[in-house]
Design a protein around this motif. Structure first.
Motif, PDB file in Angstrom:
ATOM      1  N   UNK A  75       0.580  -1.331   0.211  1.00 30.98           N
ATOM      2  CA  UNK A  75      -0.294   0.039  -0.402  1.00 30.98           C
ATOM      3  C   UNK A  75       0.677   0.974   0.053  1.00 30.98           C
ATOM      4  N   UNK A  76       0.340   2.055  -0.917  1.00 28.97           N
ATOM      5  CA  UNK A  76       1.486   3.561  -1.207  1.00 28.97           C
ATOM      6  C   UNK A  76       0.519   3.858  -0.741  1.00 28.97           C
ATOM      7  N   UNK A  77      -0.156   4.990   0.431  1.00 24.88           N
ATOM      8  CA  UNK A  77      -0.996   6.143   0.432  1.00 24.88           C
ATOM      9  C   UNK A  77      -0.333   6.951   0.104  1.00 24.88           C
ATOM     10  N   UNK A  78       0.939   7.574   0.132  1.00 24.81           N
ATOM     11  CA  UNK A  78       0.884   9.515  -0.474  1.00 24.81           C
ATOM     12  C   UNK A  78       0.714   8.594  -2.563  1.00 24.81           C
ATOM     13  N   UNK A  79       0.858   7.703  -2.922  1.00 21.44           N
ATOM     14  CA  UNK A  79      -0.301   7.789  -4.316  1.00 21.44           C
ATOM     15  C   UNK A  79      -0.751   7.597  -4.966  1.00 21.44           C
ATOM     16  N   UNK A  80      -1.901   6.710  -3.696  1.00 20.86           N
ATOM     17  CA  UNK A  80      -3.481   7.096  -3.633  1.00 20.86           C
ATOM     18  C   UNK A  80      -3.333   5.261  -4.349  1.00 20.86           C
ATOM     19  N   UNK A 110      -0.334 -10.794 -10.316  1.00 17.74           N
ATOM     20  CA  UNK A 110       0.049  -9.108  -9.999  1.00 17.74           C
ATOM     21  C   UNK A 110      -1.528  -8.322 -10.530  1.00 17.74           C
ATOM     22  N   UNK A 111      -2.703  -7.168  -9.453  1.00 12.86           N
ATOM     23  CA  UNK A 111      -2.869  -6.135  -9.551  1.00 12.86           C
ATOM     24  C   UNK A 111      -2.404  -5.077  -9.039  1.00 12.86           C
ATOM     25  N   UNK A 112      -2.536  -3.879  -9.856  1.00 15.43           N
ATOM     26  CA  UNK A 112      -2.597  -2.040  -9.166  1.00 15.43           C
ATOM     27  C   UNK A 112      -3.399  -1.497  -9.317  1.00 15.43           C
ATOM     28  N   UNK A 113      -3.947  -1.234  -8.220  1.00 18.07           N
ATOM     29  CA  UNK A 113      -4.938  -0.787  -8.021  1.00 18.07           C
ATOM     30  C   UNK A 113      -4.373   1.103  -7.656  1.00 18.07           C
ATOM     31  N   UNK A 114      -5.526   2.068  -8.431  1.00 21.98           N
ATOM     32  CA  UNK A 114      -4.774   3.519  -8.503  1.00 21.98           C
ATOM     33  C   UNK A 114      -6.325   4.396  -8.356  1.00 21.98           C
ATOM     34  N   UNK A 115      -6.144   4.661  -7.070  1.00 22.30           N
ATOM     35  CA  UNK A 115      -7.123   5.862  -7.006  1.00 22.30           C
ATOM     36  C   UNK A 115      -6.771   7.192  -7.483  1.00 22.30           C
ATOM     37  N   UNK A 116      -8.349   7.999  -7.913  1.00 28.57           N
ATOM     38  CA  UNK A 116      -8.403   9.333  -8.684  1.00 28.57           C
ATOM     39  C   UNK A 116      -8.917  10.357  -8.148  1.00 28.57           C
ATOM     40  N   UNK A 117      -8.469  10.791  -6.924  1.00 25.73           N
ATOM     41  CA  UNK A 117      -9.001  12.085  -6.118  1.00 25.73           C
ATOM     42  C   UNK A 117      -9.265  13.078  -6.538  1.00 25.73           C
ATOM     43  N   UNK A 118     -10.107  14.068  -6.185  1.00 25.09           N
ATOM     44  CA  UNK A 118     -11.113  14.217  -5.571  1.00 25.09           C
ATOM     45  C   UNK A 118     -12.039  12.563  -6.292  1.00 25.09           C
ATOM     46  N   UNK A 126      -8.073  -4.871 -17.495  1.00 29.05           N
ATOM     47  CA  UNK A 126      -8.246  -3.308 -16.786  1.00 29.05           C
ATOM     48  C   UNK A 126      -9.698  -3.023 -16.691  1.00 29.05           C
ATOM     49  N   UNK A 127      -9.782  -2.510 -15.119  1.00 23.03           N
ATOM     50  CA  UNK A 127     -11.019  -2.532 -14.785  1.00 23.03           C
ATOM     51  C   UNK A 127     -11.198  -0.540 -14.578  1.00 23.03           C
ATOM     52  N   UNK A 128     -12.670   0.167 -14.838  1.00 19.27           N
ATOM     53  CA  UNK A 128     -12.928   1.168 -13.755  1.00 19.27           C
ATOM     54  C   UNK A 128     -13.915   0.588 -13.142  1.00 19.27           C
ATOM     55  N   UNK A 129     -14.058   1.690 -11.227  1.00 19.72           N
ATOM     56  CA  UNK A 129     -14.809   1.442 -10.500  1.00 19.72           C
ATOM     57  C   UNK A 129     -15.546   3.239 -10.000  1.00 19.72           C
ATOM     58  N   UNK A 130     -16.275   3.019 -10.665  1.00 23.71           N
ATOM     59  CA  UNK A 130     -17.353   4.527 -10.322  1.00 23.71           C
ATOM     60  C   UNK A 130     -18.059   4.327  -8.752  1.00 23.71           C
ATOM     61  N   UNK A 131     -17.760   5.598  -8.141  1.00 28.28           N
ATOM     62  CA  UNK A 131     -18.507   5.213  -7.060  1.00 28.28           C
ATOM     63  C   UNK A 131     -17.787   4.105  -5.632  1.00 28.28           C
TER      64      UNK A 131
END
Length: 264
Positions: free
Chosen positions: A209-214, A229-237, A259-264
């Motif tokens: 987990x890399x919190x600074x990079x989300x 392997x799975x790499x997840x990246x959040x795009x705040x806000x 490749x997946x996109x999760x909204x919500x």
């Protein structure tokens, strides 16, 4: 994952949630979750609400539905129904008791009076000390004049930063170890031996987990040389999470990526 997947979560109200999943090529699924007011707030966990109704339906007509309710102060029940291509597949009902230092569950699966078939599963766990839990599971099945039972003994030891488990039963044993190195790194290993098939397997997994990079990266490798392997990246806000996954089986020369996109 394989191909491309789009997941959209929508909260229609404080008690109703809808999830739509589009998986290319050629798969669409809609899930719904209905949460009623908690029957007894002092008896359930903070994240639990009862009664709870969940279900998902895909474009082939396959349905998975689940209903959970709180029967008494320490007793809860759950029913699961499943169909495949609009045909009834399986259903089961279980009742769980949660005591101060023990839990017990009784599960009834696919009872059929006409064909005299049923699957009955019961398990019990008891806290011996604050860190040590021992218990067992008994599986009984009957179908077409054939019946049998399998007993499995289980144990779990929990420390501050690690957890070890061991299951021993007819035909083999299963052991696992999980360790939290720090807030960012978690690792785990798993070992399984099957005496009937004369096979053993080993798997190693890690969570970074890399919190600074989300960002969150999860990976695994096992004794059959399967690497994933799975790499997840959040795009705040924005309420959007991107995920890229890959899986390779070296012995069978197979490779999957998605490749997946999760909204919500």
């Amino acid at each position: 994952m394989e191909g491309m997947k789009l997941i959209i979560n929508k909260n229609l109200s404080s008690h109703f949630q809808v999830i739509r999943c589009l998986h290319l090529p050629g798969f669409f699924k809609t899930s719904a979750c209905c949460q009623c007011m908690r029957t007894r707030p002092d008896l359930a966990l903070p994240t639990e609400t009862f009664p709870l109704l969940t279900g998902d339906l895909d474009n082939t007509g396959s349905l998975n539905a689940q209903a959970a309710c709180l029967l008494a102060e320490r007793v809860r029940s759950k029913a699961v129904f499943q169909t495949h291509h609009s045909k009834f597949l399986t259903w089961q009902v279980d009742v769980e008791y949660r005591g101060d230092d023990c839990t017990g569950t009784l599960t009834l699966g696919n009872p059929d009076i006409i064909n005299e078939s049923v699957i009955l599963v019961t398990h019990f766990l008891q806290s011996i000390t604050p860190r040590l839990v021992l218990g067992g599971e008994l599986v009984y099945h009957q179908r077409m004049g054939e019946e049998g039972a399998i007993l499995t003994l289980a144990g779990k030891y929990s420390a501050q930063n690690w957890v070890a488990t061991l299951n021993i039963g007819y035909g083999g044993a299963h052991a696992s170890y999980y360790h939290r190195a720090n807030q960012q790194i978690q690792v785990g290993v798993e070992f399984e031996a099957n005496t009937r098939l004369q096979e053993t397997s080993f798997a190693f997994g890690y969570h970074l987990n890399i919190p600074k990079a989300n960002m969150v990266f999860k990976g695994s490798v096992d004794s059959s040389w399967c690497v994933g392997g799975v790499l997840e990246k959040k795009l705040p806000p924005l309420p959007v999470t991107l995920a890229l996954g890959a899986f390779m089986n070296h012995w069978k020369n197979k490779f999957h990526c998605g490749f997946s996109i999760m909204v919500g």
